[in-house]
Design a protein around this motif. Structure first.
Motif, short mmCIF file in Angstrom:
data_model
loop_
_atom_site.label_atom_id
_atom_site.label_comp_id
_atom_site.label_asym_id
_atom_site.label_seq_id
_atom_site.Cartn_x
_atom_site.Cartn_y
_atom_site.Cartn_z
N TYR A 275 -8.66 17.82 -21.26
CA TYR A 275 -9.47 17.29 -20.17
C TYR A 275 -9.08 15.86 -19.84
O TYR A 275 -9.11 15.45 -18.67
CB TYR A 275 -10.95 17.39 -20.55
N LEU A 276 -8.70 15.09 -20.85
CA LEU A 276 -8.18 13.75 -20.59
C LEU A 276 -6.88 13.83 -19.80
O LEU A 276 -6.63 13.01 -18.90
CB LEU A 276 -7.94 13.01 -21.92
N ALA A 277 -6.05 14.83 -20.12
CA ALA A 277 -4.80 15.02 -19.38
C ALA A 277 -5.10 15.39 -17.93
O ALA A 277 -4.40 14.93 -17.00
CB ALA A 277 -3.96 16.12 -20.04
N THR A 278 -6.14 16.20 -17.70
CA THR A 278 -6.52 16.57 -16.34
C THR A 278 -6.94 15.33 -15.55
O THR A 278 -6.50 15.13 -14.41
CB THR A 278 -7.69 17.56 -16.38
N VAL A 279 -7.78 14.50 -16.15
CA VAL A 279 -8.23 13.27 -15.48
C VAL A 279 -7.05 12.35 -15.20
O VAL A 279 -6.94 11.76 -14.11
CB VAL A 279 -9.29 12.55 -16.35
N ALA A 280 -6.14 12.22 -16.17
CA ALA A 280 -4.99 11.34 -16.00
C ALA A 280 -4.10 11.81 -14.85
O ALA A 280 -3.64 11.00 -14.03
CB ALA A 280 -4.18 11.28 -17.29
N VAL A 281 -3.86 13.12 -14.78
CA VAL A 281 -3.01 13.66 -13.72
C VAL A 281 -3.63 13.42 -12.35
O VAL A 281 -2.97 12.98 -11.41
CB VAL A 281 -2.76 15.17 -13.96
N LEU A 282 -4.93 13.71 -12.22
CA LEU A 282 -5.60 13.52 -10.93
C LEU A 282 -5.64 12.04 -10.54
O LEU A 282 -5.52 11.70 -9.37
CB LEU A 282 -7.01 14.09 -11.01
N THR A 283 -5.81 11.17 -11.52
CA THR A 283 -5.82 9.73 -11.24
C THR A 283 -4.47 9.25 -10.74
O THR A 283 -4.38 8.49 -9.76
CB THR A 283 -6.21 8.95 -12.51
N MET A 284 -3.39 9.70 -11.40
CA MET A 284 -2.05 9.30 -10.98
C MET A 284 -1.75 9.80 -9.58
O MET A 284 -1.12 9.10 -8.78
CB MET A 284 -1.01 9.81 -11.98
#
Length: 307
Positions: A275-284
């Motif tokens: 889920y952290l990876a999901t947030v990071a991808v969407l943020t980038m």
């Protein structure tokens, strides 16, 4: 790293990626028709509990998969009636559908908690599926191969067929599509039904293949990852496949770390990783050039009335 361990990791990666890929692929088609359905998690849970209940009662995992798809379609039709026929807000209705799916699956599955069934087995004979190396290709169940075939099929459907072009036209400009005689509402109903069927199938993969038992919240938020994955893939089936396996790799690392007995990282932190990876991808993507935004259907989430 030995070959056996590497093969095991690859097998786990494919299995972990499959339900996300199925749910995201169904949502991609739904969004290509101009409908934003945030109820993926709810549809997955309804499919998971329906598939397990039927498989446990009949002893047939194939009937369980079919029941899961039907449950996903039935749940999706609730969303479709509210948003297409009654023009309810799509975001609010999708969130309500997720809440409904969580509650309904918990209620229906109360009598199945802790029960187990026979895991969905490999599609190919044991001489191939149990080979130390060949099982990377031939050791998967039918749903894995179906998910890969669906990626190719959806890509060809959207890009090379007349019905696919019509569906895309409805998502890009519903008023113009209606003006030249295309049944916008009917097309969106069909797209939502397809999305529900794949979400239900993805949910059933948890209860019939990954963890062949029932427990509340079995999908563990994977439906939200599927939603984010559609944006990450810029509404392209090919990129969706790569993205699903990327997130599957993140989840596989979590499982392998736990299996290796790594204690210097808290288990809760490892569970948060996908889920952290999901947030990071969407943020980038939001901070970048937003190149994928050009592929977003112009009418996504907007209500349509033929009148």
């Amino acid at each position: 790293m030995t070959t056996a361990i590497l093969v095991s990791i690859l097998m786990t990666l494919v299995a972990a990626s499959t339900p996300i890929l199925l749910a995201a692929l169904g949502e991609l088609v739904t969004e290509k028709a101009g409908v934003l359905n945030l109820g993926v998690e709810g549809m997955m849970l309804c499919g998971a509990v329906a598939g397990f209940a039927v498989a446990f009662s009949t002893g047939s995992t194939m009937l369980g998969l079919l029941a899961a798809m039907m449950a996903g379609v039935a749940t999706a039709m609730v969303f479709a009636v509210l948003t297409l026929s009654l023009t309810a807000n799509q975001v609010a209705t999708g969130l309500a559908l997720t809440i409904f799916g969580i509650g309904a699956s918990s209620l229906i599955g109360a009598g199945f908690v802790g029960r187990t069934i026979t895991r969905l087995g490999p599609m190919f004979p044991a001489v191939l599926s149990e080979h130390p190396l060949l099982r990377v290709v031939f050791g998967h169940d039918i749903v894995v191969y179906l998910s890969l075939a669906l990626v190719i099929g959806v890509s060809l459907f959207l890009r090379r067929t007349r019905p696919g072009l019509i569906l895309r036209a409805v998502g890009e400009n519903d008023a113009s599509a209606h003006a030249i005689g295309y049944p916008v509402i009917a097309i969106r109903y069909a797209a939502i039904a397809f999305g529900g069927a794949l979400a239900g199938l993805g949910g059933a993969y948890f209860s019939l293949a990954l963890t062949p038992m029932w427990a509340d919240g079995l999908t563990a938020g994977r439906g939200w990852i599927a939603l984010a994955l559609v944006v990450f893939a810029a509404w392209r089936p090919g990129r969706l496949l790569l993205g699903a396996y990327l997130f599957g790799a993140v989840m596989t690392l979590e499982l392998q770390a736990k299996a290796a007995g790594i204690t210097w990282l808290a288990p809760e932190l490892l569970a948060m990783t996908p889920y952290l990876a999901t947030v990071a991808v969407l943020t980038m993507m939001s901070l970048g050039r937003r190149a994928g935004r050009a592929n977003a259907p112009a009418c996504l989430g907007k209500p349509f009335s033929a009148s």
